[in-house]
Design a protein around this motif. Structure first.
Motif, PDB file in Angstrom:
ATOM      1  N   ASP A   1      -6.142  -1.289  -4.615  1.00 60.78           N
ATOM      2  CA  ASP A   1      -5.381  -1.516  -3.365  1.00 60.78           C
ATOM      3  C   ASP A   1      -6.029  -3.016  -2.806  1.00 60.78           C
ATOM      4  OD1 ASP A   1      -3.655  -2.157  -1.642  1.00 60.78           O
ATOM      5  OD2 ASP A   1      -3.815  -0.501  -0.097  1.00 60.78           O
ATOM      6  N   GLU A   2      -5.743  -4.232  -3.308  1.00 62.88           N
ATOM      7  CA  GLU A   2      -6.272  -4.912  -2.591  1.00 62.88           C
ATOM      8  C   GLU A   2      -8.312  -5.254  -3.353  1.00 62.88           C
ATOM      9  OE1 GLU A   2      -5.196  -7.338  -0.340  1.00 62.88           O
ATOM     10  OE2 GLU A   2      -3.134  -6.356   0.668  1.00 62.88           O
TER      11      GLU A   2
ATOM     12  N   SER B   1       0.692  -1.195   0.031  1.00 64.33           N
ATOM     13  CA  SER B   1       0.167  -0.463   0.199  1.00 64.33           C
ATOM     14  C   SER B   1       0.659   0.662   0.486  1.00 64.33           C
ATOM     15  CB  SER B   1      -1.516   0.026   1.215  1.00 64.33           C
ATOM     16  OG  SER B   1      -1.396  -1.065   1.466  1.00 64.33           O
TER      17      SER B   1
HETATM   18 MG    MG Z   1      -2.065  -3.110   2.700  1.00 65.61          MG
END
Ligand code: MG
Ligand code: ADP
Length: 912
Positions: free
Chosen positions: A740-741, A668
């Motif tokens: 992100d994810e 991240s």
């Molecule tokens: Mg992360």
């Protein structure tokens, strides 16, 4: 939020029953009711002597909001009137709390001398009227404002959808505390981003718009108060006329091309300002046209996500703004914030700014000198704005003088600092404006103003001795009489033989003679009773006046009144002179702010070791050893650890980078630092890296698999999907996308499939630069067949069963997820860790974790559709989605999400 009823903004006639009520009331209450009826949407601060008093329902609301006592005053229609009050001298504090609590306040003052009223008869009431409406977007007081932030009042106008043009919004924004005026236009989808950029304290919208629930929510989420206004106020012709008149120009062309919709928004804005300021005209700088291709588009979610202005906790500390702010003045801090919120897209404009930063970064001596001098420059913009609204005081005049002196000094320093090649364009422009600060005004102010200045002109004593002969004369009279009085004490003591006799002063009796009770009887008898007139007997002392004292006192009062009148007169003249030079002063104040912001960025670049980015119109995004500005500073502060710089190379060869690696590895951080570097570069700042080459980005998107957003009544997964949909539908070739994810909020296979399809779409359809962090290792297989997709991973080392994070981003894929090692680090009980290892081993044996076959998924077997293709019918979609659901497999929460999803498909809000 309070809706405007029959307010000043609408009809101002009290209705019939109010009129009857008023007829039955005492004259004062009748006056109160009449004024209140014209301001139903405000709390009415009704001036009574040294207090603002509130009555009836207002009193109940205010006493609750302020925690002050609710009392009664008189009766109305046989009932007690609830009342509370706040002292005038402390009103700012109470106002601030009421405004922060979402209230609006109408300030009603006495507008004639009580003596005048008495002439009309014993029962006549002093005339009163509302002199100002205090609303969140119209504040000017230092105590009510954050010095380092703008406070915009934004009028919103929805432009009708015409053929060939999509519906959108025009915004007109004024910071009444500085005079800055901005017009902008955005598509409907970009409104939340625009509101997040401006961060207005108050938004005005026509009644028709204000009823729109979605819009109301958007405004609320932006943290602004919504004020509905009559639609008729938004009239483009009226806006154009009003603006031309206010700016004293025949045509607006010089300031940019304003659309009809923008002029309508300006009309709504200026009308509201006129109403709330009750005839006082605020400072207006020439309007600036923003947006429409010249600014990097960043939506509200991305701004929040990247913590540009506020950290996730909502504070300034921890934000990018706080990390890069090295300004030394409040105006400089505001300039920095507005530039950070509005990065540019034109390489030439960005480079001009970078030239200025580079110049100052290279000259430590000059930079230091400038910063020292800037510290002496008061907040000129806000002082001017207060003076323009007749809310200024001597201290504001003092600020104008000091700011002009600072401007001249800085102009000289810049001139000295100019090398053989002269100053770069931006600094040369600043220097010209600083030098043009009106010297004549500075001289008149310096000649007139005393050393220390009160906030309010009525406090007097702000004009220095020798500045005005008449004033000096009256001051001499006043002080002379005071001396005579001081002499009288000795005279009286001698005449009466009372050594302890004192001449004193208080506000009730004025000057008086004070003796002990014992001596009091002496003075009350002949011969002294001739001279001493008894006034008051207290426990231990007796007080007397004398004709002599009374006369001297009258002389003092007269002289003091006269002196004050002269001072007020000089104040008015100086204010007028200052406002006469408003253009040049506004220009100088902007130049001061810009210079502070540039020297601050240069200071930052040197102190934090940032480099100048290379900016052009290519599609390259190449950062060498990039760092995360906030994480880097945090690490240094907390444990002195240093940040590991990481490269990011996107461009011709790589469009999408898929980043894998265990939790806590730094995925991240890596994603965000690159987005932040783009923002910094395009606002014109140096960046935390060893080298950076950025082809300008025109849209920036950043999304994280979010935490449950229960407050907004939406599930994690829904939020994620709505936001991902927005990106896939909007991102163009110049966009930079950080995901992100994504897909973490649902069942594994669902999530993986969505992530998979999303990456493909970004690569093939959006064709933008993208960084995609994921815990789905399966996605790394995509590198085999999408030619512009590459894998990166954040390295970790396993050492004695523990995982060690190296925070190094390298090419390639993570071998596995290290989830259990991270769980161990986090302190899960050893028994749980052991058990988890067993389960994992078993699962891996059964090959459930990484199902085979992804490599074989034919790339074009699933038709990937461009957005413009005909969508499937709602029934088809519903049928397919229903078939894919197995109710027995769902947790209650998943069932809820499935329901939402189905419903959205039915109503068609779920775009393909
Ligand atoms: Mg992360
Ligand atoms: P992930 O997203 O992979 O779970 P994060 O990006 O949240 O990991 O990083 C976790 C922590 O690791 C950060 O809070 C930071 O303290 C540290 N970290 C991340 N990247 C670096 C780096 N490049 N250098 C030093 N520390 C880092």
């Amino acid at each position: 939020m309070r809706a405007a009823g029959g307010s000043l903004l609408g009809a101002a006639t009290p209705n019939a029953s109010r009129k009857e009520e008023a007829a039955l009331a005492t004259p004062m209450i009748a006056q109160y009711l009449e004024i209140k009826a014209a301001n139903t949407d405000c709390l009415l601060f009704y001036r009574m002597g040294d207090f603002y008093e509130l009555f009836f329902e207002d009193a109940e609301i205010a006493s609750r909001a302020l925690g002050i006592a609710l009392t009664k005053r008189g009766k109305h229609l046989g009932e007690d009137i609830p009342m509370c009050g706040v002292p005038v001298h402390a009103a700012d504090d109470y106002l601030q709390r009421l405004i922060a609590g979402g209230h609006r306040v109408a300030v009603c003052e006495q507008i004639e001398d009580p003596a005048e009223a008495r002439k009309r008869g014993p029962k006549a009431v002093v005339r009163r009227d509302v002199v100002r409406l205090v609303t969140p977007g119209t504040l000017t007081e230092e105590t009510l404002l954050d010095a380092r932030a703008h406070n915009f009042l934004t009028a919103l106008f929805r432009s009708p959808a015409k053929q060939g043009s999509e519906p959108g919004y025009a915004l007109a924004s004024l910071d009444i505390s500085t005079g800055e005026l901005i017009a902008s236009s955005v598509g409907a989808g970009d409104l939340s981003g625009e509101l997040a950029r401006l961060k207005p304290g108050e938004v005005l919208a026509g009644d028709d718009l204000a009823g729109d629930a979605a819009l109301r929510r958007l405004i609320e989420e932006a943290g602004a108060a919504l004020t509905p206004c009559p639609r008729a106020h938004f009239d483009s012709q009226r806006g154009e006329r009003a603006l031309k008149q206010r700016l004293g120009v025949a045509a607006l062309d010089a300031f940019g091309e304003f659309t009809r919709a923008e002029l309508a928004a300006l009309a709504g804005l200026l009308t509201y300002v006129e109403i709330t300021q009750v005839g006082k005209a605020p400072l207006l700088r020439p309007p600036r046209k923003e947006g429409a291709g010249s600014l990097l588009i960043i939506d509200a979610a991305t701004r929040a996500n990247l913590e540009l202005m506020r950290s996730n906790q909502g504070a300034r500390t921890g934000s990018l703004l706080a990390a890069i702010d090295r300004t030394v003045t409040a105006a400089g801090a505001r300039e920095l914030a507005s530039r950070l919120g509005s990065p540019l897209t034109d390489p030439a404009a960005v480079n001009a700014r970078l030239d200025a930063v580079a110049y100052l970064a290279d000259q430590p001596r000059l930079r230091q000198d400038l910063r020292e001098e800037l510290k002496q420059a008061p907040d000129l913009a806000r002082a001017l704005a207060r003076l323009a609204l007749s809310r200024g005081g001597p201290r504001d005049l003092g600020a104008v003088g000091a700011a002009i002196r600072a401007a001249h000094g800085l102009g000289v320093s810049l001139a000295h600092g100019a090398g053989a090649l002269g100053l770069p364009q931006e600094l040369a422009g600043i220097r010209a404006r600083l030098e043009a600060a009106p010297a004549g005004i500075e001289q008149s102010l310096a000649a007139a103003l005393a050393e220390t200045l009160p906030v309010n002109a009525r406090d007097s004593g702000f004009i220095k001795d020798g500045a005005d002969r008449d004033l000096d004369e009256h001051r001499r009279l006043r002080d002379g009489s005071r001396q005579v009085i001081a002499g009288l004490q000795a005279t009286y003591a001698e005449a009466t033989g009372i050594k302890s006799l004192k001449v004193r002063h208080n506000n009730v009796l004025g000057y008086f003679v004070e003796v002990t009770a014992l001596h009091g009887t002496v003075l009350s008898k002949p011969p002294h009773v001739e001279l001493f007139i008894h006034r008051q007997t207290l426990a231990n002392v007796v007080r007397f006046s004398t004709p002599e004292l009374a006369e001297l006192e009258a002389r003092i009062t007269q002289a003091a009144d006269r002196a004050l009148a002269i001072e007020l007169d000089i104040f008015a003249r100086l204010t007028e002179a200052v406002l006469g030079e408003e253009r040049a002063l506004s220009a100088a104040s902007a130049a001061l702010a810009e210079l502070d912001h540039y020297t601050g960025l240069a200071e930052l670049a040197v102190a934090e070791n940032y480099v100048r980015p290379r900016i052009d119109a290519s599609l390259v995004f190449a950062v060498e050893e990039g760092r995360h500005p906030m994480v880097e500073q945090n690490l240094r502060r907390s444990d002195g650890a240093s940040f590991v710089g990481n490269d990011c190379a996107l461009g011709d060869g790589t469009r999408v980078l898929v980043v894998t690696g265990p939790n806590m590895a730094g995925k991240s951080t890596f994603l965000r630092q690159n987005a932040l570097i783009a923002v910094l570069a395009q606002m014109g700042s140096f960046v935390p890296a060893k080298r950076a080459h950025i082809g300008v980005v025109d849209q920036l998107f950043s999304r994280v698999g979010a935490a449950d957003d229960l407050a907004r009544g939406r599930s994690t997964f829904m939020v994620e999907m709505v936001e991902t949909a927005a990106i896939l539908n909007q991102a163009g070739e110049r966009a930079l996308v950080i995901l992100d994810e994504i897909g973490r909020g649902t069942a594994t296979f669902d999530g993986l499939s969505i992530a998979w399809a999303t990456v493909e779409h970004l690569h093939d359809v959006n064709k933008c630069r993208a960084l995609f962090a994921t815990h789905f290792h399966e996605l790394t297989a995509l590198a085999g067949r999408l030619d512009r997709l590459h894998n990166a991973t954040v390295r970790v080392k396993e050492w004695q069963g523990d995982v060690v994070f190296l925070h190094e981003v390298v090419a390639g894929a993570a071998d596995r997820s290290y989830g259990i090692q991270v769980a161990k680090l986090a302190g899960l009980p050893p028994s749980v860790i052991e058990r988890a290892k067993l389960v994992l081993a078993k699962l891996e044996q059964e090959d459930r974790v990484a199902p085979k076959g992804f490599e074989d998924l034919p790339l074009f077997a699933v038709p990937r559709k461009a957005p413009q293709e005909k969508p499937e019918s709602a029934e088809d979609l519903l049928g397919a989605a229903l078939a894919a659901i197995n109710p027995d497999d769902l947790s209650p929460r998943e069932a809820m999400e499935a329901l939402y999803m189905l419903k959205a498909k039915l109503t068609g809000t779920h775009k393909p």
